[in-house]
Design an enzyme around this catalytic site. Structure first.
Site, PDB file in Angstrom:
ATOM      1  N   LYS A  76       0.910  39.073 -26.408  1.00 38.21           N
ATOM      2  CA  LYS A  76       0.150  39.643 -25.290  1.00 38.21           C
ATOM      3  C   LYS A  76       0.984  40.657 -24.505  1.00 38.21           C
ATOM      4  O   LYS A  76       0.526  41.762 -24.227  1.00 38.21           O
ATOM      5  CB  LYS A  76      -0.331  38.526 -24.341  1.00 38.21           C
ATOM      6  N   ARG A 102      -6.314  31.209 -17.574  1.00 41.03           N
ATOM      7  CA  ARG A 102      -5.738  30.232 -18.501  1.00 41.03           C
ATOM      8  C   ARG A 102      -6.466  28.907 -18.459  1.00 41.03           C
ATOM      9  O   ARG A 102      -6.091  27.990 -19.189  1.00 41.03           O
ATOM     10  CB  ARG A 102      -4.281  30.003 -18.104  1.00 41.03           C
ATOM     11  N   ARG A 121      12.881  35.677 -28.585  1.00 44.13           N
ATOM     12  CA  ARG A 121      12.455  36.741 -27.652  1.00 44.13           C
ATOM     13  C   ARG A 121      13.517  37.027 -26.588  1.00 44.13           C
ATOM     14  O   ARG A 121      14.136  36.127 -26.046  1.00 44.13           O
ATOM     15  CB  ARG A 121      11.165  36.274 -26.964  1.00 44.13           C
ATOM     16  N   ARG A 139      14.236  34.051 -21.209  1.00 45.12           N
ATOM     17  CA  ARG A 139      13.539  33.211 -20.243  1.00 45.12           C
ATOM     18  C   ARG A 139      13.993  31.758 -20.336  1.00 45.12           C
ATOM     19  O   ARG A 139      14.220  31.251 -21.426  1.00 45.12           O
ATOM     20  CB  ARG A 139      12.027  33.283 -20.496  1.00 45.12           C
ATOM     21  N   ARG A 149       3.887  24.210 -24.158  1.00 46.34           N
ATOM     22  CA  ARG A 149       3.067  25.375 -23.801  1.00 46.34           C
ATOM     23  C   ARG A 149       1.938  25.589 -24.819  1.00 46.34           C
ATOM     24  O   ARG A 149       0.837  25.967 -24.459  1.00 46.34           O
ATOM     25  CB  ARG A 149       3.955  26.627 -23.683  1.00 46.34           C
TER      26      ARG A 149
HETATM   27  P1  ADP Z   1       3.328  36.648 -25.336  1.00 40.27           P
HETATM   28  O1  ADP Z   1       3.354  37.645 -24.206  1.00 40.27           O
HETATM   29  O2  ADP Z   1       1.960  36.494 -25.923  1.00 40.27           O
HETATM   30  O3  ADP Z   1       3.928  35.327 -24.972  1.00 40.27           O
HETATM   31  P2  ADP Z   1       5.260  38.464 -26.577  1.00 40.27           P
HETATM   32  O4  ADP Z   1       4.514  39.750 -26.554  1.00 40.27           O
HETATM   33  O5  ADP Z   1       6.341  38.320 -25.558  1.00 40.27           O
HETATM   34  O6  ADP Z   1       4.239  37.218 -26.508  1.00 40.27           O
HETATM   35  O7  ADP Z   1       5.848  38.259 -28.045  1.00 40.27           O
HETATM   36  C1  ADP Z   1       6.712  37.171 -28.336  1.00 40.27           C
HETATM   37  C2  ADP Z   1       7.866  37.635 -29.207  1.00 40.27           C
HETATM   38  O8  ADP Z   1       7.350  37.923 -30.526  1.00 40.27           O
HETATM   39  C3  ADP Z   1       8.543  38.930 -28.734  1.00 40.27           C
HETATM   40  O9  ADP Z   1       9.934  38.802 -28.927  1.00 40.27           O
HETATM   41  C4  ADP Z   1       7.949  40.035 -29.605  1.00 40.27           C
HETATM   42  O10 ADP Z   1       8.913  41.032 -29.888  1.00 40.27           O
HETATM   43  C5  ADP Z   1       7.570  39.289 -30.877  1.00 40.27           C
HETATM   44  N1  ADP Z   1       6.286  39.746 -31.453  1.00 40.27           N
HETATM   45  C6  ADP Z   1       5.170  40.122 -30.778  1.00 40.27           C
HETATM   46  N2  ADP Z   1       4.176  40.449 -31.637  1.00 40.27           N
HETATM   47  C7  ADP Z   1       4.668  40.254 -32.887  1.00 40.27           C
HETATM   48  C8  ADP Z   1       4.137  40.429 -34.212  1.00 40.27           C
HETATM   49  N3  ADP Z   1       2.882  40.862 -34.413  1.00 40.27           N
HETATM   50  N4  ADP Z   1       4.953  40.151 -35.259  1.00 40.27           N
HETATM   51  C9  ADP Z   1       6.230  39.691 -35.051  1.00 40.27           C
HETATM   52  N5  ADP Z   1       6.784  39.524 -33.834  1.00 40.27           N
HETATM   53  C10 ADP Z   1       6.026  39.798 -32.764  1.00 40.27           C
HETATM   54  P1  AMP Z   2       3.801  33.361 -19.576  1.00 41.54           P
HETATM   55  O1  AMP Z   2       4.778  34.372 -19.049  1.00 41.54           O
HETATM   56  O2  AMP Z   2       2.394  33.894 -19.614  1.00 41.54           O
HETATM   57  O3  AMP Z   2       4.237  32.753 -20.888  1.00 41.54           O
HETATM   58  O4  AMP Z   2       3.765  32.174 -18.516  1.00 41.54           O
HETATM   59  C1  AMP Z   2       4.915  31.394 -18.237  1.00 41.54           C
HETATM   60  C2  AMP Z   2       4.519  30.167 -17.439  1.00 41.54           C
HETATM   61  O5  AMP Z   2       3.982  30.559 -16.161  1.00 41.54           O
HETATM   62  C3  AMP Z   2       3.434  29.275 -18.057  1.00 41.54           C
HETATM   63  O6  AMP Z   2       3.957  28.363 -19.014  1.00 41.54           O
HETATM   64  C4  AMP Z   2       2.869  28.577 -16.806  1.00 41.54           C
HETATM   65  O7  AMP Z   2       3.714  27.545 -16.360  1.00 41.54           O
HETATM   66  C5  AMP Z   2       2.907  29.689 -15.764  1.00 41.54           C
HETATM   67  N1  AMP Z   2       1.658  30.488 -15.743  1.00 41.54           N
HETATM   68  C6  AMP Z   2       1.523  31.814 -16.072  1.00 41.54           C
HETATM   69  N2  AMP Z   2       0.254  32.216 -15.928  1.00 41.54           N
HETATM   70  C7  AMP Z   2      -0.441  31.111 -15.510  1.00 41.54           C
HETATM   71  C8  AMP Z   2      -1.812  30.872 -15.211  1.00 41.54           C
HETATM   72  N3  AMP Z   2      -2.742  31.846 -15.322  1.00 41.54           N
HETATM   73  N4  AMP Z   2      -2.172  29.619 -14.842  1.00 41.54           N
HETATM   74  C9  AMP Z   2      -1.267  28.629 -14.726  1.00 41.54           C
HETATM   75  N5  AMP Z   2       0.037  28.781 -15.005  1.00 41.54           N
HETATM   76  C10 AMP Z   2       0.454  30.011 -15.388  1.00 41.54           C
END
Ligand code: ADP
Ligand code: AMP
Length: 215
Positions: free
Chosen positions: A13, A88, A127, A161, A172
């Protein structure tokens, strides 16, 4: 244009939101990023969110809803926004609907990035981001062109993170399936939800999303 990106933790995302931000001149609103900023600032909200985030659980709906409502009112959202990580839960999705109606805004697209859970652990544990500009990378799947140097800003410091460890990822993913995935049906019933294959390459997912948006 206002849109929602749905998907499991690690689905891509944030990666895709940054690309859509540039392509469509709309802004990414990541509730996870907002909460991490609250934690870093030491605010009351940050103190309340910190433990919950570290456990991989969801922060209470009312805190998130208030935070996003205020954020949407800011000037930089007027050309459109990409909701990343919100809504969410079903109550968050319902509150978003009411909020948009009150603010006279529309929801143009809900895009689900569909992935396999098994692949998400490797994505999340590998990541990292540039500490200076926030650009996202991966140990294996998205390396910078020059090792140790950010492609976007030349920064040389990176961060990971606190919640990106294998144990928290499992909690998660469970929270995603139990509490978030029901909103796919919620939007499906309204006929606004489209799914893309998030197991494809990063470039291919961008292509699919742009096609789904129609741009
Ligand atoms: P989200 O925001 O949904 O938690 P991220 O965009 O941060 O996910 O992506 C998680 C990790 O996976 C990042 O390190 C990113 O570089 C990698 N990634 C994202 N999309 C892909 C994909 N289509 N194929 C392989 N790796 C990916
Ligand atoms: P994310 O960066 O989207 O992976 O979110 C990291 C963490 O933040 C999650 O595991 C939750 O603990 C909290 N969080 C983020 N967005 C929300 C949401 N919309 N509702 C509840 N918790 C959230």
């Amino acid at each position: 244009m206002n849109l929602i990106l749905l998907g499991a933790p690690g689905a891509g995302k944030g990666t895709q939101a940054k690309r859509l931000e540039e392509a469509f001149s709309i802004i990414q609103l990541s509730t996870g990023d907002m909460l991490r900023a609250e934690v870093a600032s030491g605010s009351d909200l940050g103190a309340e969110a910190k433990k919950i985030m570290e456990a991989g659980a969801l922060v209470p709906d009312e805190l998130i809803i208030g935070m996003i409502s205020k954020r949407i009112d800011q000037d930089d959202c007027k050309d459109g926004f990409i909701l990343d990580g919100f809504p969410r839960t079903t109550p968050q999705a319902e509150a978003l609907g009411e909020m948009l109606e009150e603010k006279n805004l529309t929801l143009d697209h809900v895009l689900e990035i569909r992935t396999d859970d098994d692949a998400m652990v490797a994505r999340i544990t590998g990541r990292y981001t540039c500490a200076k500009c926030g650009a996202g990378y991966h140990d294996e799947f998205q390396k910078p062109a020059v090792e140790g140097v950010c492609d976007k800003c030349g920064g040389k410091e990176f961060s990971r993170r606190a919640d990106d460890n294998e144990e928290t990822v499992r909690s998660r993913l469970k929270a995603y399936h139990d509490q978030t995935s029901p909103i796919i049906a919620f939007y499906g019933d309204k006929g606004v939800c489209k799914a893309v294959d998030g197991m494809a390459s990063i470039d291919d997912v961008t292509k699919q999303l742009k096609e789904a948006i129609g741009g």
